[in-house]
Motif scaffolding. Structure first.
Motif, PDB file in Angstrom:
ATOM      1  N   GLU A 266      10.643   9.611  -2.148  1.00 47.16           N
ATOM      2  CA  GLU A 266       9.834   8.608  -1.454  1.00 47.16           C
ATOM      3  C   GLU A 266      10.745   7.563  -0.822  1.00 47.16           C
ATOM      4  OE1 GLU A 266       6.826   6.886  -3.877  1.00 47.16           O
ATOM      5  OE2 GLU A 266       6.161   8.785  -4.728  1.00 47.16           O
ATOM      6  N   ASP A 267      10.264   6.970   0.290  1.00 48.68           N
ATOM      7  CA  ASP A 267      11.034   5.922   0.959  1.00 48.68           C
ATOM      8  C   ASP A 267      11.167   4.705   0.057  1.00 48.68           C
ATOM      9  OD1 ASP A 267      11.338   7.479   3.179  1.00 48.68           O
ATOM     10  OD2 ASP A 267       9.653   6.601   4.272  1.00 48.68           O
ATOM     11  N   LEU A 268      12.413   4.223  -0.056  1.00 49.30           N
ATOM     12  CA  LEU A 268      12.665   3.035  -0.873  1.00 49.30           C
ATOM     13  C   LEU A 268      12.834   1.796   0.007  1.00 49.30           C
ATOM     14  CD1 LEU A 268      13.201   1.948  -3.759  1.00 49.30           C
ATOM     15  CD2 LEU A 268      15.635   2.321  -3.314  1.00 49.30           C
ATOM     16  N   VAL A 269      13.826   1.838   0.912  1.00 51.79           N
ATOM     17  CA  VAL A 269      14.016   0.765   1.889  1.00 51.79           C
ATOM     18  C   VAL A 269      14.462   1.371   3.217  1.00 51.79           C
ATOM     19  CG1 VAL A 269      14.496  -1.169   0.331  1.00 51.79           C
ATOM     20  CG2 VAL A 269      16.335   0.407   0.945  1.00 51.79           C
ATOM     21  N   ASN A 270      13.982   0.819   4.318  1.00 49.16           N
ATOM     22  CA  ASN A 270      14.327   1.275   5.654  1.00 49.16           C
ATOM     23  C   ASN A 270      14.795   0.089   6.487  1.00 49.16           C
ATOM     24  OD1 ASN A 270      13.363   3.861   4.963  1.00 49.16           O
ATOM     25  ND2 ASN A 270      11.285   3.306   5.601  1.00 49.16           N
ATOM     26  N   LEU A 271      15.792   0.314   7.317  1.00 51.57           N
ATOM     27  CA  LEU A 271      16.319  -0.748   8.156  1.00 51.57           C
ATOM     28  C   LEU A 271      15.503  -0.893   9.427  1.00 51.57           C
ATOM     29  CD1 LEU A 271      18.546  -2.830   8.806  1.00 51.57           C
ATOM     30  CD2 LEU A 271      19.838  -0.959   9.879  1.00 51.57           C
ATOM     31  N   ASP A 272      15.053  -2.106   9.705  1.00 46.30           N
ATOM     32  CA  ASP A 272      14.427  -2.452  10.981  1.00 46.30           C
ATOM     33  C   ASP A 272      15.546  -2.946  11.886  1.00 46.30           C
ATOM     34  OD1 ASP A 272      13.061  -3.415  13.129  1.00 46.30           O
ATOM     35  OD2 ASP A 272      11.803  -4.823  12.017  1.00 46.30           O
ATOM     36  N   LEU A 273      16.080  -2.032  12.714  1.00 44.69           N
ATOM     37  CA  LEU A 273      17.276  -2.350  13.488  1.00 44.69           C
ATOM     38  C   LEU A 273      17.017  -3.435  14.523  1.00 44.69           C
ATOM     39  CD1 LEU A 273      20.238  -1.655  13.979  1.00 44.69           C
ATOM     40  CD2 LEU A 273      19.500   0.128  15.577  1.00 44.69           C
ATOM     41  N   LYS A 274      15.840  -3.449  15.088  1.00 44.96           N
ATOM     42  CA  LYS A 274      15.523  -4.441  16.116  1.00 44.96           C
ATOM     43  C   LYS A 274      15.582  -5.858  15.557  1.00 44.96           C
ATOM     44  CE  LYS A 274      11.978  -5.691  19.501  1.00 44.96           C
ATOM     45  NZ  LYS A 274      10.640  -5.346  20.051  1.00 44.96           N
TER      46      LYS A 274
ATOM     47  N   LEU B  90      16.897  -6.492  12.538  1.00 44.71           N
ATOM     48  CA  LEU B  90      18.040  -6.482  11.630  1.00 44.71           C
ATOM     49  C   LEU B  90      17.661  -6.974  10.230  1.00 44.71           C
ATOM     50  CD1 LEU B  90      20.927  -5.533  11.884  1.00 44.71           C
ATOM     51  CD2 LEU B  90      21.651  -7.891  12.231  1.00 44.71           C
ATOM     52  N   ARG B  91      16.753  -6.251   9.631  1.00 41.52           N
ATOM     53  CA  ARG B  91      16.350  -6.544   8.255  1.00 41.52           C
ATOM     54  C   ARG B  91      15.788  -5.278   7.637  1.00 41.52           C
ATOM     55  NH1 ARG B  91      10.782  -7.927   7.471  1.00 41.52           N
ATOM     56  NH2 ARG B  91       9.551  -7.614   9.376  1.00 41.52           N
ATOM     57  N   TYR B  92      15.878  -5.225   6.298  1.00 47.35           N
ATOM     58  CA  TYR B  92      15.363  -4.077   5.563  1.00 47.35           C
ATOM     59  C   TYR B  92      13.919  -4.322   5.143  1.00 47.35           C
ATOM     60  CZ  TYR B  92      19.651  -1.372   5.275  1.00 47.35           C
ATOM     61  OH  TYR B  92      20.743  -0.592   5.583  1.00 47.35           O
ATOM     62  N   ILE B  93      13.136  -3.231   5.146  1.00 47.06           N
ATOM     63  CA  ILE B  93      11.727  -3.289   4.748  1.00 47.06           C
ATOM     64  C   ILE B  93      11.472  -2.218   3.706  1.00 47.06           C
ATOM     65  CG2 ILE B  93       9.342  -3.070   5.533  1.00 47.06           C
ATOM     66  CD1 ILE B  93      10.261  -3.916   8.302  1.00 47.06           C
TER      67      ILE B  93
ATOM     68  N   GLN C  60       8.714  -0.992  -5.891  1.00 48.98           N
ATOM     69  CA  GLN C  60       9.998  -0.827  -6.571  1.00 48.98           C
ATOM     70  C   GLN C  60      11.190  -1.188  -5.693  1.00 48.98           C
ATOM     71  OE1 GLN C  60       7.474   1.198  -6.450  1.00 48.98           O
ATOM     72  NE2 GLN C  60       7.207   2.466  -8.284  1.00 48.98           N
ATOM     73  N   GLY C  61      10.997  -1.258  -4.370  1.00 51.78           N
ATOM     74  CA  GLY C  61      12.116  -1.550  -3.484  1.00 51.78           C
ATOM     75  C   GLY C  61      12.214  -2.988  -3.038  1.00 51.78           C
ATOM     76  N   LEU C  62      11.317  -3.860  -3.509  1.00 45.93           N
ATOM     77  CA  LEU C  62      11.305  -5.244  -3.039  1.00 45.93           C
ATOM     78  C   LEU C  62      12.546  -6.014  -3.469  1.00 45.93           C
ATOM     79  CD1 LEU C  62       7.536  -6.173  -3.525  1.00 45.93           C
ATOM     80  CD2 LEU C  62       8.730  -5.496  -1.425  1.00 45.93           C
ATOM     81  N   ILE C  63      13.036  -5.735  -4.673  1.00 49.05           N
ATOM     82  CA  ILE C  63      14.229  -6.439  -5.145  1.00 49.05           C
ATOM     83  C   ILE C  63      15.434  -6.065  -4.285  1.00 49.05           C
ATOM     84  CG2 ILE C  63      15.826  -6.696  -7.072  1.00 49.05           C
ATOM     85  CD1 ILE C  63      13.512  -6.273  -8.969  1.00 49.05           C
TER      86      ILE C  63
ATOM     87  N   GLN D 230      15.136  -7.689  -0.762  1.00 47.45           N
ATOM     88  CA  GLN D 230      15.505  -9.100  -0.749  1.00 47.45           C
ATOM     89  C   GLN D 230      17.015  -9.289  -0.865  1.00 47.45           C
ATOM     90  OE1 GLN D 230      13.562 -11.360  -3.789  1.00 47.45           O
ATOM     91  NE2 GLN D 230      14.453 -13.328  -3.158  1.00 47.45           N
ATOM     92  N   LYS D 231      17.640  -8.502  -1.728  1.00 49.59           N
ATOM     93  CA  LYS D 231      19.082  -8.620  -1.941  1.00 49.59           C
ATOM     94  C   LYS D 231      19.858  -8.266  -0.674  1.00 49.59           C
ATOM     95  CE  LYS D 231      22.815  -6.855  -4.890  1.00 49.59           C
ATOM     96  NZ  LYS D 231      23.158  -5.958  -6.021  1.00 49.59           N
ATOM     97  N   TRP D 232      19.498  -7.173  -0.013  1.00 51.14           N
ATOM     98  CA  TRP D 232      20.223  -6.741   1.168  1.00 51.14           C
ATOM     99  C   TRP D 232      19.958  -7.653   2.360  1.00 51.14           C
ATOM    100  CZ3 TRP D 232      19.634  -0.660   1.100  1.00 51.14           C
ATOM    101  CH2 TRP D 232      20.389  -0.166   0.016  1.00 51.14           C
ATOM    102  N   ASN D 233      18.750  -8.169   2.478  1.00 50.56           N
ATOM    103  CA  ASN D 233      18.438  -9.077   3.584  1.00 50.56           C
ATOM    104  C   ASN D 233      19.187 -10.401   3.452  1.00 50.56           C
ATOM    105  OD1 ASN D 233      16.777  -7.271   4.914  1.00 50.56           O
ATOM    106  ND2 ASN D 233      14.896  -8.035   3.961  1.00 50.56           N
TER     107      ASN D 233
END
Length: 234
Positions: free
Chosen positions: A25-33, A35-38, A43-46, A49-52
């Motif tokens: 399953e998808d955990l986190v995906n980069l919104d390149l436009k 420039l932030r992860y979604i 389970q992927g919110l932590i 937040q850390k990567w953003n």
């Protein structure tokens, strides 16, 4: 993890993706436009937040997808230019077992794989009783595809049917059913040749058995009492 990039050689537009998954399953995906992860899951919110909050990591992803990846993509496209831009037009034939069988439009030997097969009836597209076959590869790297039309002999005779094959902007239309005339051998002749070969092989086997039996039963005649023998060396 999966990442990749896209480049439009006509307008120069680029795009990219950087995705992380967990257990399918998808955990986190980069919104390149932006420039932030979604993250689409709780389970992927932590991680999101850390990567953003890590601007260096985000800039590194942006740099790779918009520069390094695009340059590599252009380089690979240049390396494979001869193969990627190769174009071979299809050979089109109409095939039928007998007059009461369905008619198959066979397109083969084309490259690249994109092809459209359309049946025409009296100048109009015909989609009834049509079965489209799967795209299949040939040994030489080209492709083949079929489309089968079920039609009665009277309907074929009283209407003008044809098969239109479109490939890379080039259209080929075929309306004549291919027969065994010309360079093709009729099936009766092929069967006859095979039967003749089998017969010759059978006769050769019989001859070998007779010869072998005679040779096995042969007994040399002993020489005369005076020691002479016509088969002895002089």
């Amino acid at each position: 993890m999966m990442c990749g990039c896209e480049w439009d050689d006509e307008n120069g537009a680029t795009n990219g993706f950087w995705q992380f998954g967990y257990d399918g399953e998808d955990l986190v995906n980069l919104d390149l436009k932006n420039l932030r992860y979604i993250s689409p899951m709780q389970q992927g919110l932590i991680t999101q937040q850390k990567w953003n909050n890590d601007r260096a990591w985000l800039e590194s992803c942006n740099q790779y997808l918009n520069t390094v990846c695009i340059e590599s993509l252009k380089k690979y496209l240049q390396y494979g230019k001869s193969s990627l831009e190769k174009t071979v037009s299809p050979q089109v034939s109409l095939l039928q077992k007998d007059s009461s069988s369905s008619v198959t439009c066979h397109a083969t030997g084309f490259y690249p794989s994109g092809v459209t097969i359309t049946w025409m009836k009296d100048g109009e597209e015909h989609h009834e009783d049509v079965e489209l076959g799967e795209l299949l590869p040939n040994e030489d790297g080209t492709f083949q595809k079929t489309s089968t039309l079920t039609v009665t002999p009277d309907e074929w005779k009283n209407n003008k049917f044809s098969c239109l094959v479109e490939h890379k902007g080039i259209n080929k239309e075929e309306s004549e059913i291919r027969t065994n005339n010309g360079n093709s051998l009729p099936i009766g002749i092929i069967v006859g040749v095979i039967a003749a070969v089998v017969l010759l092989v059978g006769m050769a086997g019989i001859g070998y058995k007779i010869y072998h039996k005679k040779k096995k039963d042969f007994k040399p005649v002993s020489g005369s009492d005076d020691g002479s023998n016509s088969s002895a060396p002089a």
